[in-house]
Scaffold this motif. Structure first.
Motif, PDB file in Angstrom:
ATOM      1  N   TYR A  41      -9.604  -5.427  -3.585  1.00  0.00           N
ATOM      2  CA  TYR A  41      -9.280  -4.670  -4.795  1.00  0.00           C
ATOM      3  C   TYR A  41      -9.749  -5.379  -6.062  1.00  0.00           C
ATOM      4  O   TYR A  41     -10.030  -4.727  -7.069  1.00  0.00           O
ATOM      5  CB  TYR A  41      -7.777  -4.401  -4.847  1.00  0.00           C
ATOM      6  CG  TYR A  41      -7.349  -3.316  -3.891  1.00  0.00           C
ATOM      7  CD1 TYR A  41      -7.744  -1.996  -4.071  1.00  0.00           C
ATOM      8  CD2 TYR A  41      -6.564  -3.608  -2.772  1.00  0.00           C
ATOM      9  CE1 TYR A  41      -7.369  -1.001  -3.173  1.00  0.00           C
ATOM     10  CE2 TYR A  41      -6.188  -2.616  -1.876  1.00  0.00           C
ATOM     11  CZ  TYR A  41      -6.594  -1.318  -2.081  1.00  0.00           C
ATOM     12  OH  TYR A  41      -6.237  -0.336  -1.203  1.00  0.00           O
TER      13      TYR A  41
ATOM     14  N   GLN B 103     -13.339  -4.303  -6.371  1.00  0.00           N
ATOM     15  CA  GLN B 103     -13.428  -2.916  -6.832  1.00  0.00           C
ATOM     16  C   GLN B 103     -13.075  -2.796  -8.314  1.00  0.00           C
ATOM     17  O   GLN B 103     -13.736  -2.074  -9.060  1.00  0.00           O
ATOM     18  CB  GLN B 103     -12.499  -2.033  -6.002  1.00  0.00           C
ATOM     19  CG  GLN B 103     -12.949  -1.855  -4.565  1.00  0.00           C
ATOM     20  CD  GLN B 103     -12.020  -0.937  -3.784  1.00  0.00           C
ATOM     21  OE1 GLN B 103     -10.951  -0.558  -4.254  1.00  0.00           O
ATOM     22  NE2 GLN B 103     -12.408  -0.594  -2.570  1.00  0.00           N
ATOM     23  N   GLN B 104     -12.025  -3.523  -8.735  1.00  0.00           N
ATOM     24  CA  GLN B 104     -11.595  -3.438 -10.137  1.00  0.00           C
ATOM     25  C   GLN B 104     -12.632  -4.060 -11.062  1.00  0.00           C
ATOM     26  O   GLN B 104     -12.933  -3.513 -12.139  1.00  0.00           O
ATOM     27  CB  GLN B 104     -10.249  -4.155 -10.301  1.00  0.00           C
ATOM     28  CG  GLN B 104      -9.590  -3.947 -11.651  1.00  0.00           C
ATOM     29  CD  GLN B 104      -9.089  -2.535 -11.854  1.00  0.00           C
ATOM     30  OE1 GLN B 104      -9.025  -1.758 -10.907  1.00  0.00           O
ATOM     31  NE2 GLN B 104      -8.758  -2.189 -13.084  1.00  0.00           N
TER      32      GLN B 104
ATOM     33  N   GLU C  23       0.825  -1.207   0.000  1.00  0.00           N
ATOM     34  CA  GLU C  23       0.000   0.000   0.000  1.00  0.00           C
ATOM     35  C   GLU C  23       0.865   1.264   0.000  1.00  0.00           C
ATOM     36  O   GLU C  23       0.676   2.162  -0.825  1.00  0.00           O
ATOM     37  CB  GLU C  23      -0.916   0.008   1.228  1.00  0.00           C
ATOM     38  CG  GLU C  23      -2.066  -0.978   1.183  1.00  0.00           C
ATOM     39  CD  GLU C  23      -3.229  -0.478   0.344  1.00  0.00           C
ATOM     40  OE1 GLU C  23      -3.427   0.738   0.242  1.00  0.00           O
ATOM     41  OE2 GLU C  23      -3.943  -1.331  -0.212  1.00  0.00           O
TER      42      GLU C  23
ATOM     43  N   PHE D  78      -4.499  -2.663  -7.193  1.00  0.00           N
ATOM     44  CA  PHE D  78      -4.968  -3.997  -7.585  1.00  0.00           C
ATOM     45  C   PHE D  78      -3.819  -4.817  -8.170  1.00  0.00           C
ATOM     46  O   PHE D  78      -3.627  -5.991  -7.809  1.00  0.00           O
ATOM     47  CB  PHE D  78      -6.107  -3.865  -8.593  1.00  0.00           C
ATOM     48  CG  PHE D  78      -6.420  -5.136  -9.332  1.00  0.00           C
ATOM     49  CD1 PHE D  78      -7.017  -6.199  -8.689  1.00  0.00           C
ATOM     50  CD2 PHE D  78      -6.099  -5.269 -10.678  1.00  0.00           C
ATOM     51  CE1 PHE D  78      -7.290  -7.383  -9.362  1.00  0.00           C
ATOM     52  CE2 PHE D  78      -6.369  -6.438 -11.360  1.00  0.00           C
ATOM     53  CZ  PHE D  78      -6.970  -7.500 -10.702  1.00  0.00           C
TER      54      PHE D  78
ATOM     55  N   THR E 208      -6.366   3.042  -7.811  1.00  0.00           N
ATOM     56  CA  THR E 208      -6.995   1.765  -7.458  1.00  0.00           C
ATOM     57  C   THR E 208      -6.503   0.641  -8.353  1.00  0.00           C
ATOM     58  O   THR E 208      -6.253  -0.479  -7.885  1.00  0.00           O
ATOM     59  CB  THR E 208      -8.525   1.889  -7.549  1.00  0.00           C
ATOM     60  OG1 THR E 208      -8.973   2.952  -6.697  1.00  0.00           O
ATOM     61  CG2 THR E 208      -9.201   0.605  -7.095  1.00  0.00           C
ATOM     62  N   THR E 209      -6.345   0.916  -9.639  1.00  0.00           N
ATOM     63  CA  THR E 209      -5.839  -0.107 -10.559  1.00  0.00           C
ATOM     64  C   THR E 209      -4.408  -0.490 -10.203  1.00  0.00           C
ATOM     65  O   THR E 209      -4.042  -1.675 -10.242  1.00  0.00           O
ATOM     66  CB  THR E 209      -5.895   0.402 -12.004  1.00  0.00           C
ATOM     67  OG1 THR E 209      -7.246   0.736 -12.336  1.00  0.00           O
ATOM     68  CG2 THR E 209      -5.410  -0.664 -12.970  1.00  0.00           C
TER      69      THR E 209
ATOM     70  N   TRP F 215     -15.586  -1.801 -11.343  1.00  0.00           N
ATOM     71  CA  TRP F 215     -15.246  -0.623 -12.156  1.00  0.00           C
ATOM     72  C   TRP F 215     -15.282  -0.960 -13.644  1.00  0.00           C
ATOM     73  O   TRP F 215     -15.886  -0.250 -14.435  1.00  0.00           O
ATOM     74  CB  TRP F 215     -13.866  -0.116 -11.753  1.00  0.00           C
ATOM     75  CG  TRP F 215     -13.205   0.772 -12.763  1.00  0.00           C
ATOM     76  CD1 TRP F 215     -12.145   0.461 -13.548  1.00  0.00           C
ATOM     77  CD2 TRP F 215     -13.566   2.119 -13.093  1.00  0.00           C
ATOM     78  NE1 TRP F 215     -11.821   1.512 -14.343  1.00  0.00           N
ATOM     79  CE2 TRP F 215     -12.671   2.546 -14.094  1.00  0.00           C
ATOM     80  CE3 TRP F 215     -14.549   2.982 -12.656  1.00  0.00           C
ATOM     81  CZ2 TRP F 215     -12.729   3.807 -14.649  1.00  0.00           C
ATOM     82  CZ3 TRP F 215     -14.614   4.256 -13.207  1.00  0.00           C
ATOM     83  CH2 TRP F 215     -13.727   4.649 -14.183  1.00  0.00           C
TER      84      TRP F 215
ATOM     85  N   ARG G 107       1.369   3.893  -3.145  1.00  0.00           N
ATOM     86  CA  ARG G 107       0.800   5.235  -3.002  1.00  0.00           C
ATOM     87  C   ARG G 107       1.883   6.318  -3.078  1.00  0.00           C
ATOM     88  O   ARG G 107       1.675   7.365  -3.682  1.00  0.00           O
ATOM     89  CB  ARG G 107       0.022   5.329  -1.683  1.00  0.00           C
ATOM     90  CG  ARG G 107      -1.261   4.498  -1.676  1.00  0.00           C
ATOM     91  CD  ARG G 107      -1.910   4.495  -0.302  1.00  0.00           C
ATOM     92  NE  ARG G 107      -3.051   3.588  -0.244  1.00  0.00           N
ATOM     93  CZ  ARG G 107      -4.315   3.929  -0.463  1.00  0.00           C
ATOM     94  NH1 ARG G 107      -4.608   5.176  -0.757  1.00  0.00           N
ATOM     95  NH2 ARG G 107      -5.297   3.042  -0.381  1.00  0.00           N
TER      96      ARG G 107
ATOM     97  N   THR H 258      -9.086   6.627  -2.890  1.00  0.00           N
ATOM     98  CA  THR H 258      -9.084   5.782  -4.090  1.00  0.00           C
ATOM     99  C   THR H 258     -10.230   6.156  -5.025  1.00  0.00           C
ATOM    100  O   THR H 258     -10.558   5.398  -5.943  1.00  0.00           O
ATOM    101  CB  THR H 258      -9.193   4.292  -3.711  1.00  0.00           C
ATOM    102  OG1 THR H 258     -10.358   4.096  -2.895  1.00  0.00           O
ATOM    103  CG2 THR H 258      -7.962   3.828  -2.964  1.00  0.00           C
ATOM    104  N   ASN H 259     -10.822   7.325  -4.781  1.00  0.00           N
ATOM    105  CA  ASN H 259     -11.848   7.828  -5.685  1.00  0.00           C
ATOM    106  C   ASN H 259     -11.228   8.047  -7.061  1.00  0.00           C
ATOM    107  O   ASN H 259     -10.259   8.782  -7.213  1.00  0.00           O
ATOM    108  CB  ASN H 259     -12.420   9.144  -5.139  1.00  0.00           C
ATOM    109  CG  ASN H 259     -13.592   9.656  -5.965  1.00  0.00           C
ATOM    110  OD1 ASN H 259     -13.542   9.683  -7.185  1.00  0.00           O
ATOM    111  ND2 ASN H 259     -14.647  10.070  -5.291  1.00  0.00           N
ATOM    112  N   ARG H 260     -11.781   7.400  -8.080  1.00  0.00           N
ATOM    113  CA  ARG H 260     -11.169   7.446  -9.408  1.00  0.00           C
ATOM    114  C   ARG H 260     -11.264   8.818 -10.048  1.00  0.00           C
ATOM    115  O   ARG H 260     -10.516   9.113 -10.984  1.00  0.00           O
ATOM    116  CB  ARG H 260     -11.804   6.387 -10.314  1.00  0.00           C
ATOM    117  CG  ARG H 260     -11.490   4.962  -9.870  1.00  0.00           C
ATOM    118  CD  ARG H 260     -12.072   3.941 -10.809  1.00  0.00           C
ATOM    119  NE  ARG H 260     -11.912   2.594 -10.294  1.00  0.00           N
ATOM    120  CZ  ARG H 260     -10.872   1.810 -10.567  1.00  0.00           C
ATOM    121  NH1 ARG H 260      -9.901   2.255 -11.331  1.00  0.00           N
ATOM    122  NH2 ARG H 260     -10.805   0.586 -10.072  1.00  0.00           N
TER     123      ARG H 260
END
Length: 459
Positions: free
Chosen positions: A408, A411-412, A335, A374, A370-371, A415, A339, A361-363
């Motif tokens: 993740y 989430q991916q 992480e 992942f 986020t990608t 998305w 980041r 992680t708001n796109r």
């Protein structure tokens, strides 16, 4: 037959546009090329006659044409009348494509592809993005393999890699054994769900023993205990999932004096009990570990064990809450490195420090983060899967890493399948709407200029 399904208002608009397009095409525009040629000849003649100065004076001063008084009337027809007139001249059933030439249609299609490409570029990972997240994943995996290792029981206690031993030593220093024993024996930490065997139960719980009672009692789970443990303290009960997956919630009559009537007192007692159990030899299980007792299926290893039996064996060998905390460090490394790398790259690309802060992680704020996370966790999880495969030891499983990977991955997948198509459509429509707004403003300005000398009447 139209290849699109138009709504009623869209069909009306198409009809009116087709009518207006036809009228525009039928307007005979005069050819001014000969007039321009004659003007040029006249100017040349005046220069030859030595009237060049007067001609220049006329050009600079211009002709003052008196403004026409606003006595004309401009009638703006209603939408209903426009539709009736259009239908009378061109009929109905027109497609919007009829208004464009083949070249214009190709240009429109290319513009749409270009907007989609621009949107995709916002989330496209370049080689540096991929290098950052893959390096983070491999770094986390290396920490797992080299510094944590696989815990084993020894005469000196549970031992693993350098980092694993350091973390366990820190827990021992933070929670001294003598103090924890005193706390465990005091009334303030006694809870009704702490039966170590079936001598104090009314309903038999398969597998309940001094070794496994914390794994089977939901009150001892670091997460589930905040719900079930507090509830059991308030009601004087014990909620368990036995070795065979049977869920039992029973009143503990012999432990009635351990109940609390106040919820805040119950929460305080729950936390104190956590503290008293955290460094014991068969300490608190990893979060949600008790739920694996429900998985009474599978045929794993030569012993053909179920998933529940595998997890029970892992807990017996020392896969407890402290080990879970240790295994969380490689996840944290993935992480943090991802980041930080993302943030530095954003700053070098010209974004402000505020825009580059990688907390969210708001796109919309951090399109690629986020990608990248992942991919980083996928790399670390793949290495951990290889570690488990080659060692054939379930103790090698990095539980926190698999949780992060699952999070993740969800989430991916969400998305890519659900959110990205809608977001891309909104992006393209937003740009088109902005351009349309400019066109409308230009049309309104033109109408104001044309109608300035008219009395405008709306039907």
């Amino acid at each position: 037959m139209s290849k699109f399904e138009y709504s009623e208002i869209e069909r009306q608009i198409n009809t009116v546009l087709a009518h207006q397009d036809k009228e525009l095409r039928e307007i005979n525009r005069p050819d001014h090329s000969e007039i321009d040629a004659r003007i040029s000849e006249s100017e040349e003649l005046l220069k030859n006659l030595e009237y060049g100065d007067q001609l220049a004076s006329l050009r600079t001063s211009g002709l003052q044409v008196p403004a026409e008084q606003p006595h004309k009337v401009m009638v703006v027809p209603s939408w209903e009348n426009l539709c009736k007139e259009a239908e009378a001249h061109v009929g109905t059933g027109h497609d919007l494509e009829e208004l464009f030439t083949p070249e214009e249609l190709l240009s429109n299609e290319w513009a749409g592809h270009q907007l989609n490409y621009e949107y995709n570029q916002l989330y496209h990972l370049d080689k540096y993005d991929i290098a950052i997240c893959v390096a983070a994943g491999l770094l986390g995996a290396a920490a797992d393999i080299l510094l944590i290792g696989i815990p084993q029981k020894t005469p000196e206690g549970l031992k693993g890699g350098t980092l694993a031993n350091f973390i366990r030593d820190q827990f021992d220093k933070k929670f001294p054994e003598e103090e924890m024993e005193k706390l465990a024996n005091s009334k303030v930490s006694k809870v009704p769900y702490d039966a170590q065997d079936n001598r104090n139960t009314k309903i038999y719980v398969d597998g309940l023993s001094a070794y496994y009672h914390r794994l089977m009692s939901l009150g001892h789970d670091p997460l589930l205990g905040l719900i079930f443990g507090v509830s059991d303290i308030l009601t004087g009960r014990m909620t368990t999932i036995g070795r065979t997956g049977k869920i039992v919630s029973q009143v503990m009559e012999n432990y009635a004096d351990r109940k609390e009537s106040d919820i805040f007192a119950a929460i305080a007692k729950q936390i104190i009990h956590y503290k008293s159990d955290i460094i014991t030899s068969m300490g608190l299980p990893a979060p949600m570990m008790a739920l694996f007792n429900l998985m009474q299926f599978g045929s794993i290893s030569e012993e053909e064990q179920t998933i529940a039996e595998i997890v029970q064996g892992m807990y017996y060998e020392g896969y407890d809450f402290i080990h879970f905390c240790t295994l969380s460090i490689p996840v944290m490394i993935v992480e943090v490195v991802t980041r930080i790398g993302y943030s530095i790259k954003r700053i070098k690309e010209g974004h402000s420090v505020k825009e580059s802060i990688p907390f969210s992680t708001n796109r919309d704020k951090n399109p690629k983060l986020t990608t990248m996370l992942f991919i980083g966790h996928s790399a670390a999880t793949a290495v951990n899967a290889g570690k488990v495969f080659f060692t054939k030891n379930p103790m090698a499983i990095n539980y926190p890493q698999w949780i992060a990977f699952a999070k993740y991955s969800y989430q991916q997948l969400k998305w890519v399948i659900l959110e990205k198509p809608n977001a891309r459509d909104a992006y393209v429509r937003g740009i088109i709407d902005e351009e349309l707004r400019e066109v409308i403003e230009s049309v309104d300005k033109t109408f104001d200029d044309v109608s300035a000398d008219y009395i405008v009447v709306f039907e």
